[in-house]
Enzyme design. Structure first.
Site, mmCIF file in Angstrom:
data_model
loop_
_atom_site.group_PDB
_atom_site.id
_atom_site.type_symbol
_atom_site.label_atom_id
_atom_site.label_comp_id
_atom_site.label_asym_id
_atom_site.label_seq_id
_atom_site.Cartn_x
_atom_site.Cartn_y
_atom_site.Cartn_z
ATOM 1 N N PHE A 9 0.819 -1.221 0.000
ATOM 2 C CA PHE A 9 0.000 0.000 0.000
ATOM 3 C C PHE A 9 0.857 1.278 0.000
ATOM 4 C CE2 PHE A 9 -2.207 2.791 3.369
ATOM 5 C CZ PHE A 9 -2.750 3.648 2.436
ATOM 6 N N ASP A 31 10.339 -6.906 -3.220
ATOM 7 C CA ASP A 31 9.087 -7.254 -2.539
ATOM 8 C C ASP A 31 8.847 -8.760 -2.685
ATOM 9 O OD1 ASP A 31 6.361 -5.356 -1.735
ATOM 10 O OD2 ASP A 31 6.101 -7.531 -2.007
ATOM 11 N N THR A 34 3.740 -11.013 -0.807
ATOM 12 C CA THR A 34 2.875 -11.762 0.105
ATOM 13 C C THR A 34 1.435 -11.476 -0.302
ATOM 14 O OG1 THR A 34 2.596 -9.934 1.658
ATOM 15 C CG2 THR A 34 4.553 -11.346 1.966
ATOM 16 N N THR A 118 5.807 2.875 12.845
ATOM 17 C CA THR A 118 4.426 3.172 13.202
ATOM 18 C C THR A 118 4.328 3.779 14.598
ATOM 19 O OG1 THR A 118 2.342 2.077 13.762
ATOM 20 C CG2 THR A 118 4.294 0.730 13.921
ATOM 21 N N ASP A 119 3.261 4.544 14.825
ATOM 22 C CA ASP A 119 3.017 5.075 16.181
ATOM 23 C C ASP A 119 2.621 3.965 17.157
ATOM 24 O OD1 ASP A 119 0.517 4.544 15.098
ATOM 25 O OD2 ASP A 119 -0.299 6.560 15.416
ATOM 26 N N GLU A 120 2.276 2.773 16.628
ATOM 27 C CA GLU A 120 1.820 1.700 17.529
ATOM 28 C C GLU A 120 2.920 1.210 18.457
ATOM 29 O OE1 GLU A 120 -0.684 -1.367 16.047
ATOM 30 O OE2 GLU A 120 -1.642 -0.064 14.586
ATOM 31 N N TYR A 145 2.276 -7.442 16.283
ATOM 32 C CA TYR A 145 2.697 -6.528 15.206
ATOM 33 C C TYR A 145 3.511 -5.369 15.760
ATOM 34 C CZ TYR A 145 2.433 -2.449 12.144
ATOM 35 O OH TYR A 145 2.751 -1.325 11.420
ATOM 36 N N SER A 146 2.935 -4.660 16.745
ATOM 37 C CA SER A 146 3.638 -3.457 17.216
ATOM 38 C C SER A 146 4.915 -3.825 17.959
ATOM 39 C CB SER A 146 2.728 -2.571 18.061
ATOM 40 O OG SER A 146 2.088 -3.288 19.075
ATOM 41 N N LYS A 149 7.489 -4.379 15.274
ATOM 42 C CA LYS A 149 7.948 -3.101 14.716
ATOM 43 C C LYS A 149 8.841 -2.371 15.727
ATOM 44 C CE LYS A 149 7.080 -1.309 11.334
ATOM 45 N NZ LYS A 149 7.690 -1.375 9.969
ATOM 46 N N ARG A 268 -11.300 -6.448 19.158
ATOM 47 C CA ARG A 268 -9.932 -6.972 18.971
ATOM 48 C C ARG A 268 -9.301 -7.156 20.356
ATOM 49 N NH1 ARG A 268 -6.194 -3.024 15.474
ATOM 50 N NH2 ARG A 268 -7.014 -4.191 13.702
HETATM 51 P P1 NAD Z 1 1.280 -3.590 3.337
HETATM 52 O O1 NAD Z 1 0.960 -4.805 4.137
HETATM 53 O O2 NAD Z 1 0.231 -3.005 2.461
HETATM 54 O O3 NAD Z 1 2.543 -3.891 2.402
HETATM 55 C C1 NAD Z 1 3.655 -4.573 2.860
HETATM 56 C C2 NAD Z 1 4.507 -4.966 1.654
HETATM 57 O O4 NAD Z 1 5.676 -5.640 2.141
HETATM 58 C C3 NAD Z 1 3.800 -5.934 0.696
HETATM 59 O O5 NAD Z 1 4.013 -5.555 -0.641
HETATM 60 C C4 NAD Z 1 4.474 -7.278 0.989
HETATM 61 O O6 NAD Z 1 4.477 -8.160 -0.122
HETATM 62 C C5 NAD Z 1 5.867 -6.834 1.374
HETATM 63 N N1 NAD Z 1 6.563 -7.815 2.225
HETATM 64 C C6 NAD Z 1 6.082 -8.441 3.322
HETATM 65 N N2 NAD Z 1 7.001 -9.308 3.803
HETATM 66 C C7 NAD Z 1 8.087 -9.196 3.008
HETATM 67 C C8 NAD Z 1 9.372 -9.809 2.998
HETATM 68 N N3 NAD Z 1 9.717 -10.729 3.921
HETATM 69 N N4 NAD Z 1 10.262 -9.460 2.048
HETATM 70 C C9 NAD Z 1 9.923 -8.531 1.103
HETATM 71 N N5 NAD Z 1 8.726 -7.931 1.055
HETATM 72 C C10 NAD Z 1 7.822 -8.254 1.996
HETATM 73 O O7 NAD Z 1 1.836 -2.535 4.379
HETATM 74 P P2 NAD Z 1 1.658 -0.948 4.414
HETATM 75 O O8 NAD Z 1 0.397 -0.613 5.082
HETATM 76 O O9 NAD Z 1 1.963 -0.408 3.085
HETATM 77 O O10 NAD Z 1 2.843 -0.580 5.432
HETATM 78 C C11 NAD Z 1 4.155 -0.293 4.949
HETATM 79 C C12 NAD Z 1 5.036 0.103 6.123
HETATM 80 O O11 NAD Z 1 4.488 1.244 6.772
HETATM 81 C C13 NAD Z 1 5.144 -0.973 7.206
HETATM 82 O O12 NAD Z 1 6.458 -0.973 7.682
HETATM 83 C C14 NAD Z 1 4.179 -0.509 8.285
HETATM 84 O O13 NAD Z 1 4.591 -0.967 9.551
HETATM 85 C C15 NAD Z 1 4.319 0.992 8.164
HETATM 86 N N6 NAD Z 1 3.153 1.798 8.581
HETATM 87 C C16 NAD Z 1 1.910 1.536 8.076
HETATM 88 C C17 NAD Z 1 0.842 2.363 8.420
HETATM 89 C C18 NAD Z 1 -0.555 2.136 7.872
HETATM 90 O O14 NAD Z 1 -1.496 2.801 8.290
HETATM 91 N N7 NAD Z 1 -0.751 1.222 6.916
HETATM 92 C C19 NAD Z 1 1.046 3.440 9.292
HETATM 93 C C20 NAD Z 1 2.331 3.661 9.802
HETATM 94 C C21 NAD Z 1 3.379 2.846 9.428
HETATM 95 O O1 DAU Z 2 -1.242 3.512 13.569
HETATM 96 C C1 DAU Z 2 -0.551 2.987 12.483
HETATM 97 C C2 DAU Z 2 -1.036 1.584 12.188
HETATM 98 O O2 DAU Z 2 -2.323 1.724 11.593
HETATM 99 C C3 DAU Z 2 -0.100 0.812 11.263
HETATM 100 O O3 DAU Z 2 1.108 0.596 11.924
HETATM 101 C C4 DAU Z 2 -0.706 -0.530 10.848
HETATM 102 O O4 DAU Z 2 0.122 -1.156 9.888
HETATM 103 C C5 DAU Z 2 -2.083 -0.277 10.249
HETATM 104 O O5 DAU Z 2 -2.690 -1.512 9.952
HETATM 105 C C6 DAU Z 2 -2.947 0.513 11.228
HETATM 106 O O6 DAU Z 2 -3.235 -0.273 12.402
HETATM 107 P P1 DAU Z 2 -4.707 -0.295 13.064
HETATM 108 O O7 DAU Z 2 -4.836 -1.533 13.837
HETATM 109 O O8 DAU Z 2 -5.003 1.005 13.737
HETATM 110 O O9 DAU Z 2 -5.573 -0.319 11.686
HETATM 111 P P2 DAU Z 2 -6.857 -1.147 11.221
HETATM 112 O O10 DAU Z 2 -7.246 -0.593 9.895
HETATM 113 O O11 DAU Z 2 -6.661 -2.615 11.330
HETATM 114 O O12 DAU Z 2 -7.945 -0.719 12.291
HETATM 115 C C7 DAU Z 2 -8.207 0.644 12.571
HETATM 116 C C8 DAU Z 2 -9.189 0.685 13.732
HETATM 117 O O13 DAU Z 2 -10.457 0.188 13.286
HETATM 118 C C9 DAU Z 2 -8.796 -0.200 14.901
HETATM 119 O O14 DAU Z 2 -9.168 0.451 16.108
HETATM 120 C C10 DAU Z 2 -9.634 -1.467 14.716
HETATM 121 C C11 DAU Z 2 -10.888 -0.944 14.050
HETATM 122 N N1 DAU Z 2 -11.550 -1.845 13.083
HETATM 123 C C12 DAU Z 2 -10.785 -2.448 12.132
HETATM 124 C C13 DAU Z 2 -11.376 -3.264 11.176
HETATM 125 C C14 DAU Z 2 -10.549 -3.961 10.124
HETATM 126 C C15 DAU Z 2 -12.943 -1.993 13.103
HETATM 127 O O15 DAU Z 2 -13.634 -1.416 13.966
HETATM 128 N N2 DAU Z 2 -13.526 -2.794 12.157
HETATM 129 C C16 DAU Z 2 -12.791 -3.437 11.198
HETATM 130 O O16 DAU Z 2 -13.392 -4.166 10.376
#
Ligand code: NAD
Ligand code: DAU
Length: 329
Positions: A9, A31, A34, A118-120, A145-146, A149, A268
């Site tokens: 993403f 990449d 996965t 991440t802030d987590e 997860y957190s 990280k 959760r």
């Molecule tokens: P995502 O799950 O959408 O994408 C992760 C990517 O990493 C995928 O393309 C996957 O194929 C690849 N990957 C996984 N394992 C791998 C491996 N062993 N080797 C090579 N590639 C691999 O994740 P995202 O939401 O895009 O998050 C990206 C980064 O940002 C992560 O480090 C996450 O912790 C961080 N982050 C995400 C958010 C959020 O809200 N999504 C917020 C803050 C930080």
């Molecule tokens: O804060 C940064 C983090 O944000 C990143 O590090 C993570 O990679 C990213 O997945 C995200 O984590 P969250 O756990 O906050 O995101 P998620 O989208 O899974 O859920 C957001 C909130 O919504 C959380 O409080 C759980 C709730 N939720 C989630 C889903 C999937 C629901 O209420 N219903 C749902 O169906």
């Protein structure tokens, strides 16, 4: 530039953005593809990017790729909290061993690295407070997860201090925007509405997240790579905090449905209450500020993207919902 996780993403949006900003930069994406990654996410920039299908835990491959790059931008991770509760093992492997593998190559070849986190890692804040995380907040992760990280961040900090590698770190709040996997809150509910299903709210839905558009996150990453101080950590967040209940109601309203047309599902385990980043440092030092100041407009554009791209998300949807069904969520 070597971008790990560039088919996911945030990583794929980062690659699109980098090609737009710096057409002269040679980009290689590493990449593992996965369930969360798709090479098709890079189709719009396929001509400008070299794609390597491989694992960040593969030391030989990583060594070769890092040797041939100037800057490594490390997005690759297992990223979903619910999956980590179900099976932590890939999180330990990719997030900790994978980051260690990259760090060893960066150390050997003396390269610049930016680590995305991440802030987590800070745990959570009380719902009824105005407290915020800062760069000095102690780590206190809640989920596998957190915790994984947090472990990866600690490795980067240690390699920077003890080996002097040229690394920076950033910890961003929740992202939203195009190409986000349908397992995550916002795309899950948008696509539920699109298939005629009801959005699913965990527990009472009072948990609060700080929503930052993916392009704003990536703008911050570009600024850190260009001007960030080596060894420093930067928190990134829009300041726009919303409860999950408010988010689901907003999605329903924007999609022309009654605001209460959702159902409550099991909460959760260990569910973090509230995240909020104090992003003063990156705003004052690097001049960053979110361009997506209007969350409703950013969310409406995201809804349009999912409405316009059913072939992108439909293959993920049934498998994702089958997993959630097993978890009671
Ligand atoms: P995502 O799950 O959408 O994408 C992760 C990517 O990493 C995928 O393309 C996957 O194929 C690849 N990957 C996984 N394992 C791998 C491996 N062993 N080797 C090579 N590639 C691999 O994740 P995202 O939401 O895009 O998050 C990206 C980064 O940002 C992560 O480090 C996450 O912790 C961080 N982050 C995400 C958010 C959020 O809200 N999504 C917020 C803050 C930080
Ligand atoms: O804060 C940064 C983090 O944000 C990143 O590090 C993570 O990679 C990213 O997945 C995200 O984590 P969250 O756990 O906050 O995101 P998620 O989208 O899974 O859920 C957001 C909130 O919504 C959380 O409080 C759980 C709730 N939720 C989630 C889903 C999937 C629901 O209420 N219903 C749902 O169906």
């Amino acid at each position: 530039m070597l971008v790990t996780g560039g088919a996911g993403f945030i990583g794929s949006n980062f690659v699109h953005d980098t090609v737009r900003r710096h057409p002269d930069v040679e980009i290689t994406v590493l990449d593992a593809l996965t369930y969360a990654g798709s090479q098709s996410n890079l189709d719009p920039v396929a001509d400008q990017v070299t794609f390597v299908h491989g694992d960040i835990c593969d030391a030989e491959l990583v060594d070769k790729l890092v040797a041939g790059t100037d800057v490594l931008v490390h997005f690759a991770a297992e990223s979903h909290v619910d999956n980590s509760l179900n099976d932590p093992s890939p999180f330990i492997k990719t997030n900790i061993i994978g980051t260690f593998t990259l760090l060893e190559a960066v150390r050997k070849h003396d390269k610049r690295m930016h680590h995305i986190s991440t802030d987590e890692v800070f745990g959570d804040l009380p719902l009824d407070s105005v407290d915020q995380f800062t760069e000095e907040t102690a780590y206190d992760p809640s989920s596998p997860y957190s915790a994984s990280k947090a472990g990866s961040d600690m490795l980067v900090r240690a390699w920077a201090r003890s080996y002097g590698i040229a690394a920076t770190l950033s910890n961003c709040a929740n992202n939203y925007g195009p190409y986000q996997h349908v397992e995550k809150l916002i795309p899950r509910q948008i696509t539920n509405v699109l298939i005629g299903d009801k959005p699913k709210l965990y527990g009472a839905g009072e948990n609060v997240r700080e929503w930052t558009h993916v392009d704003d996150h990536n703008d911050a990453v570009h600024r850190i790579i260009a001007h960030g101080r080596i060894g420093e950590t930067y928190l990134i967040g829009s300041g726009d905090e919303r409860s999950n209940k408010q988010i689901i109601e907003k999605i329903l309203t924007l999609m022309g449905e009654p605001a209460d047309a959702y159902i409550h599902v099991d909460d959760r385990p260990g569910h973090d209450l509230r995240y909020s980043n104090d992003s003063t440092k990156i705003r004052t030092e690097l001049g960053w500020q979110p361009r997506y100041a209007d969350f409703d407009a950013g969310l409406a554009a995201t809804i349009d993207w999912y409405r316009d791209n059913p072939t992108w998300w439909k293959p993920q949807k049934s498998r994702t919902e089958a997993t959630y069904k097993l978890l009671g969520r």
